[in-house]
Scaffold this motif. Structure first.
Motif, PDB file in Angstrom:
ATOM      1  N   LYS A 110       3.428   6.724 -10.631  1.00 12.46           N
ATOM      2  CA  LYS A 110       3.539   8.119 -11.082  1.00 12.46           C
ATOM      3  C   LYS A 110       3.114   9.149 -10.050  1.00 12.46           C
ATOM      4  O   LYS A 110       3.438  10.315 -10.185  1.00 12.46           O
ATOM      5  N   GLU A 111       2.335   8.729  -9.068  1.00 15.12           N
ATOM      6  CA  GLU A 111       1.656   9.761  -8.276  1.00 15.12           C
ATOM      7  C   GLU A 111       2.139   9.888  -6.845  1.00 15.12           C
ATOM      8  O   GLU A 111       1.532  10.598  -6.056  1.00 15.12           O
ATOM      9  N   MET A 112       3.235   9.227  -6.499  1.00 10.05           N
ATOM     10  CA  MET A 112       3.637   9.304  -5.089  1.00 10.05           C
ATOM     11  C   MET A 112       4.605  10.461  -4.839  1.00 10.05           C
ATOM     12  O   MET A 112       5.472  10.744  -5.658  1.00 10.05           O
ATOM     13  N   TYR A 113       4.438  11.097  -3.692  1.00 11.52           N
ATOM     14  CA  TYR A 113       5.388  12.103  -3.237  1.00 11.52           C
ATOM     15  C   TYR A 113       6.469  11.372  -2.449  1.00 11.52           C
ATOM     16  O   TYR A 113       6.172  10.755  -1.425  1.00 11.52           O
ATOM     17  N   LEU A 114       7.698  11.449  -2.941  1.00  9.65           N
ATOM     18  CA  LEU A 114       8.785  10.726  -2.271  1.00  9.65           C
ATOM     19  C   LEU A 114       9.586  11.671  -1.385  1.00  9.65           C
ATOM     20  O   LEU A 114       9.741  12.851  -1.697  1.00  9.65           O
ATOM     21  N   LEU A 115      10.083  11.130  -0.294  1.00  2.77           N
ATOM     22  CA  LEU A 115      10.867  11.919   0.675  1.00  2.77           C
ATOM     23  C   LEU A 115      12.106  11.132   1.065  1.00  2.77           C
ATOM     24  O   LEU A 115      12.235   9.953   0.743  1.00  2.77           O
ATOM     25  N   GLY A 116      12.970  11.806   1.850  1.00  4.55           N
ATOM     26  CA  GLY A 116      14.153  11.112   2.371  1.00  4.55           C
ATOM     27  C   GLY A 116      15.346  11.333   1.465  1.00  4.55           C
ATOM     28  O   GLY A 116      15.198  11.626   0.276  1.00  4.55           O
ATOM     29  N   ASP A 117      16.557  11.178   2.040  1.00  2.00           N
ATOM     30  CA  ASP A 117      17.790  11.425   1.287  1.00  2.00           C
ATOM     31  C   ASP A 117      17.859  10.559   0.043  1.00  2.00           C
ATOM     32  O   ASP A 117      18.345  10.974  -1.002  1.00  2.00           O
ATOM     33  N   GLU A 118      17.387   9.338   0.172  1.00  2.00           N
ATOM     34  CA  GLU A 118      17.467   8.406  -0.955  1.00  2.00           C
ATOM     35  C   GLU A 118      16.103   8.203  -1.599  1.00  2.00           C
ATOM     36  O   GLU A 118      15.896   7.207  -2.284  1.00  2.00           O
ATOM     37  N   LYS A 119      15.187   9.100  -1.297  1.00  2.00           N
ATOM     38  CA  LYS A 119      13.802   8.939  -1.781  1.00  2.00           C
ATOM     39  C   LYS A 119      13.267   7.569  -1.403  1.00  2.00           C
ATOM     40  O   LYS A 119      12.641   6.872  -2.202  1.00  2.00           O
ATOM     41  N   GLU A 120      13.564   7.172  -0.181  1.00  2.00           N
ATOM     42  CA  GLU A 120      13.176   5.828   0.257  1.00  2.00           C
ATOM     43  C   GLU A 120      11.868   5.835   1.049  1.00  2.00           C
ATOM     44  O   GLU A 120      11.395   4.794   1.489  1.00  2.00           O
ATOM     45  N   LEU A 121      11.280   7.044   1.216  1.00  2.00           N
ATOM     46  CA  LEU A 121      10.021   7.167   1.959  1.00  2.00           C
ATOM     47  C   LEU A 121       8.960   7.744   1.027  1.00  2.00           C
ATOM     48  O   LEU A 121       9.292   8.394   0.036  1.00  2.00           O
ATOM     49  N   ALA A 122       7.697   7.510   1.370  1.00  2.00           N
ATOM     50  CA  ALA A 122       6.623   8.088   0.544  1.00  2.00           C
ATOM     51  C   ALA A 122       5.499   8.573   1.441  1.00  2.00           C
ATOM     52  O   ALA A 122       5.175   7.949   2.445  1.00  2.00           O
ATOM     53  N   LEU A 123       4.908   9.739   1.037  1.00  2.00           N
ATOM     54  CA  LEU A 123       3.674  10.171   1.702  1.00  2.00           C
ATOM     55  C   LEU A 123       2.605   9.169   1.303  1.00  2.00           C
ATOM     56  O   LEU A 123       2.533   8.783   0.141  1.00  2.00           O
ATOM     57  N   ARG A 124       1.771   8.757   2.233  1.00  2.00           N
ATOM     58  CA  ARG A 124       0.835   7.676   1.878  1.00  2.00           C
ATOM     59  C   ARG A 124      -0.168   8.150   0.807  1.00  2.00           C
ATOM     60  O   ARG A 124      -0.781   9.210   0.963  1.00  2.00           O
ATOM     61  N   PRO A 125      -0.295   7.344  -0.254  1.00  2.00           N
ATOM     62  CA  PRO A 125      -1.269   7.686  -1.293  1.00  2.00           C
ATOM     63  C   PRO A 125      -2.616   7.031  -1.028  1.00  2.00           C
ATOM     64  O   PRO A 125      -3.615   7.362  -1.669  1.00  2.00           O
ATOM     65  N   GLU A 126      -2.655   6.066  -0.095  1.00  2.00           N
ATOM     66  CA  GLU A 126      -3.901   5.355   0.232  1.00  2.00           C
ATOM     67  C   GLU A 126      -3.726   4.705   1.602  1.00  2.00           C
ATOM     68  O   GLU A 126      -2.604   4.618   2.119  1.00  2.00           O
ATOM     69  N   GLY A 127      -4.839   4.228   2.181  1.00  2.00           N
ATOM     70  CA  GLY A 127      -4.763   3.700   3.532  1.00  2.00           C
ATOM     71  C   GLY A 127      -4.549   2.198   3.631  1.00  2.00           C
ATOM     72  O   GLY A 127      -3.986   1.716   4.625  1.00  2.00           O
ATOM     73  N   THR A 128      -4.984   1.456   2.636  1.00  2.00           N
ATOM     74  CA  THR A 128      -4.993  -0.017   2.753  1.00  2.00           C
ATOM     75  C   THR A 128      -3.618  -0.593   3.092  1.00  2.00           C
ATOM     76  O   THR A 128      -3.477  -1.381   4.039  1.00  2.00           O
ATOM     77  N   ALA A 129      -2.599  -0.193   2.330  1.00  2.00           N
ATOM     78  CA  ALA A 129      -1.269  -0.778   2.532  1.00  2.00           C
ATOM     79  C   ALA A 129      -0.746  -0.454   3.939  1.00  2.00           C
ATOM     80  O   ALA A 129      -0.190  -1.327   4.622  1.00  2.00           O
ATOM     81  N   SER A 130      -0.942   0.784   4.377  1.00  2.00           N
ATOM     82  CA  SER A 130      -0.458   1.169   5.712  1.00  2.00           C
ATOM     83  C   SER A 130      -1.172   0.363   6.797  1.00  2.00           C
ATOM     84  O   SER A 130      -0.546  -0.087   7.760  1.00  2.00           O
ATOM     85  N   VAL A 131      -2.477   0.212   6.646  1.00  2.00           N
ATOM     86  CA  VAL A 131      -3.248  -0.508   7.670  1.00  2.00           C
ATOM     87  C   VAL A 131      -2.803  -1.974   7.713  1.00  2.00           C
ATOM     88  O   VAL A 131      -2.634  -2.551   8.800  1.00  2.00           O
ATOM     89  N   ILE A 132      -2.560  -2.566   6.564  1.00  2.00           N
ATOM     90  CA  ILE A 132      -2.122  -3.974   6.560  1.00  2.00           C
ATOM     91  C   ILE A 132      -0.725  -4.083   7.175  1.00  2.00           C
ATOM     92  O   ILE A 132      -0.446  -4.988   7.963  1.00  2.00           O
ATOM     93  N   ARG A 133       0.139  -3.126   6.842  1.00  2.00           N
ATOM     94  CA  ARG A 133       1.477  -3.137   7.444  1.00  2.00           C
ATOM     95  C   ARG A 133       1.365  -3.137   8.970  1.00  2.00           C
ATOM     96  O   ARG A 133       1.999  -3.924   9.668  1.00  2.00           O
ATOM     97  N   ALA A 134       0.495  -2.265   9.497  1.00  2.00           N
ATOM     98  CA  ALA A 134       0.320  -2.185  10.956  1.00  2.00           C
ATOM     99  C   ALA A 134      -0.347  -3.450  11.499  1.00  2.00           C
ATOM    100  O   ALA A 134       0.028  -3.952  12.561  1.00  2.00           O
TER     101      ALA A 134
END
Ligand code: HAM
Length: 423
Positions: A63-87
């Motif tokens: 419910k709380e993510m800000y979506l971006l992109g033509d297809e809403k396929e991107l999101a502003l990060r809502p937290e750091g854990t997932a991004s850090v693990i991805r990296a």
């Protein structure tokens, strides 16, 4: 009044507010480096799939993510854990010595209803430790967080801790919870009904008063823990005891995110003025995320602190001692803007002296008012004669003595007046 305002749930930062932010961030960076963490920065937006995993039941993801992109396929990060693990997985950081310890200090975005301590753009100071599952690490992470809050002057804090057990424990517990909540299905919200199927543990985290009543009598995880999980949790608690870190076991604590396994914790403010949003930091262990992102089977544990919430509490607890900004030198110009004033400012700044200068045609009295306001320790006065002779008048404000010196001697003279503190 301006026609434009910042968006609700976001903040402009300047003056003392920004100073406080930077003060706590610097303290966190220093603390992290001392504990052997490395800093990481990740992009503000990611592929939506980084955050939205199959069967995720959390409000943050659904419910709380800000979506971006033509297809809403991107999101502003809502937290750091997932991004850090991805990296961590993408750059194969797991090939380094383990445990691998990362910290971050970044803005996060959640479409929540703004209130005191709950923003739509906020800052997390977080860390993640990747490596073999080991209760020593859980204890170290929690001790780091607790001791850090103490080190910045916060005293009214309480650790709540629980375990969600291993896979086997959670399976048994989930099915017991499912049976229990089935009896109340009619009274459950749509969200909780969805969670009943996908992850009944998450119903324990309900914010609805009538559901909280139902949760009160729900079975507790402890009855369902395997011996391994019990031992693991007891070891974490023992290590906290050794480190003299106080905690309270909260058997209904499951946390708002779906990925936790074993240890979970939340550190709250016990000060009544801190309001409803009193969770200062929270986190736990996650066994499956690194593998989910395509890495090896490595566990992780971490936490994130809400910087804005820390600052609210630091204000309440009077823990913010910001240093007054003081100038080393203020240049009073009575030469009507001769370029000589720029030359003088230039050598002072190159010598690391904090320097400001007058740019406007103002009377000497007005310029001295600025000297007072800016708390300058010395004043350099330049009039037409000083320009002609390439000299300046220097005044030591505290001692109220004044001297004429040649251009080449300005830096030395001022450093002497400042008592060698900037040399
Ligand atoms: P979280 O509980 O969602 O966990 O957020 C952690 C902290 O961020 C909260 O305790 C709170 O201080 C702050 N916070 C969350 N939402 C807001 C908001 N809307 N406004 C202001 N502050 C907020 C996580 O994000 C996990 N990634 C923590 C973690 C790290 N777990 C393992 N590693």
């Amino acid at each position: 009044m301006s026609n434009f305002q910042n968006v609700k749930g976001t903040n402009d930062l300047f003056k003392d507010e920004l100073k406080s932010f930077n003060y706590v961030k610097e303290a966190f960076r220093k603390y992290s480096l001392n504990y052997g963490f490395e800093e990481i920065e990740t992009p503000v937006f990611e592929d939506l799939k980084v955050f939205k995993r199959e069967n995720d039941t959390s409000d943050m993801v659904n419910k709380e993510m800000y979506l971006l992109g033509d297809e809403k396929e991107l999101a502003l990060r809502p937290e750091g854990t997932a991004s850090v693990i991805r990296a961590f997985v993408q750059h194969k950081l797991y090939t380094n010595d383990l445990p691998y310890k990362l910290f971050y200090m970044e803005k996060m975005y959640r479409k929540e209803r703004p209130q005191k301590g709950r923003l739509r753009e906020f800052t997390q100071l977080g860390l993640e430790v990747f490596g073999d599952k080991n209760p020593l690490i859980d204890a170290e992470v929690l001790a780091f967080g607790y001791n850090f809050l103490k080190s910045i002057g916060l005293t009214q804090i309480k650790i709540l801790i629980n375990t969600l057990g291993d896979k086997k424990s959670r399976e048994k517990y989930s099915s017991a919870l499912k049976n229990y909540f089935e009896n109340y299905k009619e009274q459950l919200s749509e969200d909780s009904k969805m969670r009943l199927d996908k992850n009944p543990l998450r119903i324990l985290d309900t914010k609805l008063e009538h559901e909280k009543e139902i949760v009160k009598n729900a079975p507790c995880i402890f009855e369902f823990l395997t011996e391994d999980s019990k031992n693991y949790f007891n070891k974490v608690l023992n290590y906290l005891d050794v480190l003299k870190i106080p905690y309270e076991i909260d058997q209904k604590l499951v946390r708002g995110l779906d990925y936790y396994t074993d240890t979970v914790f939340e550190v709250v403010s016990t000060n009544k003025e801190s309001g409803a949003q009193n969770a200062l930091f929270a986190g736990g262990r996650y066994d499956n995320l690194v593998q989910y992102f395509g890495g090896p089977s490595i566990s992780g544990v971490g936490f994130a602190m809400g910087l804005e919430r820390l600052l609210i509490l630091m204000k309440i607890e009077n823990a913010l001692n910001l240093q007054d900004d003081e100038l080393d030198v203020y240049i009073i110009d009575l030469s009507c803007g001769d370029s000589y004033i720029l030359e003088v400012a230039d050598i002072l700044r190159k010598a690391n002296l904090k320097t400001e200068l007058n740019f406007y045609d103002r009377k000497i009295k007005a310029q001295f008012k600025t000297v007072e306001r800016k708390k300058a320790k010395t004043v350099v006065i330049i009039g037409e004669d000083e320009v002609k002779n390439r000299v300046v008048n220097i005044k030591d404000i505290k001692k109220q003595v004044q001297k004429t010196v040649i251009f080449e001697e300005i830096v030395n003279e001022i450093k002497e007046m400042l008592g060698g503190e900037n040399v």
